[in-house]
Motif scaffolding. Structure first.
Motif, PDB file in Angstrom:
ATOM      1  N   GLU A 241      33.738  16.073  27.329  1.00  0.00           N
ATOM      2  CA  GLU A 241      32.463  15.404  27.576  1.00  0.00           C
ATOM      3  C   GLU A 241      31.809  15.024  26.259  1.00  0.00           C
TER       4      GLU A 241
ATOM      5  N   ARG B 258      24.752  18.094  32.061  1.00  0.00           N
ATOM      6  CA  ARG B 258      25.390  19.099  32.923  1.00  0.00           C
ATOM      7  C   ARG B 258      24.584  20.401  32.897  1.00  0.00           C
TER       8      ARG B 258
ATOM      9  N   ARG C 109      21.487  19.960  34.858  1.00  0.00           N
ATOM     10  CA  ARG C 109      21.759  19.921  36.305  1.00  0.00           C
ATOM     11  C   ARG C 109      21.933  21.345  36.849  1.00  0.00           C
TER      12      ARG C 109
END
Ligand code: SAM
Length: 156
Positions: free
Chosen positions: A79, A87, A90
């Protein structure tokens, strides 16, 4: 969201340890206002030569119950730093209380433990020494917190 680093091997005093301590201090400071952290490091060591399976037993004990599990694995997903920061945000916004990152030892992470992971994060296809992976992860956690905080540390 508490962050746990569950790792094989004890890191002695030296430059890697200094870097990790520094990045985690910065991560905790930056993350506080973002509900990220604190971070804690759980080092496990199997002195009986039991290999990955024995290390997995110790790692499982170090991972808090109900934690979201992210293994560090060269076969995982690569990533960008902004993607990684999203992420983290989240997971936090989904109500994750404990997020555990697992870094294996010289032999890697036991297959069964790897298959239990919610996510496998890769720092590229090359295999890095586990102590360096610790440094890289600590820096990326601080970078992610900086991105979420809108601070100028990440400039790309
Ligand atoms: C020396 S490596 C072990 C490699 C081992 N031969 C294997 O096949 O898994 C030690 C640990 O560092 C981490 N690691 C090494 N390279 C990595 C990479 N490119 N991305 C993410 N994690 C990595 C993994 O957690 C791995 O278990």
């Amino acid at each position: 969201m508490r962050v746990h680093l569950c790792v094989v091997g004890r890191l002695r005093a030296g430059p890697e340890r200094d870097l990790i301590d520094d990045y985690f201090k910065r991560f905790d400071r930056t993350g506080r206002a973002l509900s990220l952290g604190p971070v804690s490091v759980h080092e496990v060591e199997d002195r009986k030569g039991g290999g990955m399976a024995a290390e997995a037993v110790l790692l499982r004990k170090a991972i808090p119950n109900g934690a979201t599990l992210c293994v560090l694995d060269e076969r995982g997903r690569v990533e960008s730093s902004p993607e990684f920061s999203k992420r983290l945000a989240r997971w936090r916004d989904d109500g994750v209380q404990d997020l555990a990152f697992v870094i294996g030892g010289a032999d890697g992470i036991d297959t069964a433990l790897r298959s239990e992971a919610d996510f496998a994060l890769s720092f590229g296809q090359m295999v890095w020494p586990h102590m360096l992976v610790r440094v890289m992860l600590s820096e990326q956690l601080y970078r992610a917190a900086s991105i979420l905080a809108g601070s100028p540390y990440h400039r790309v």
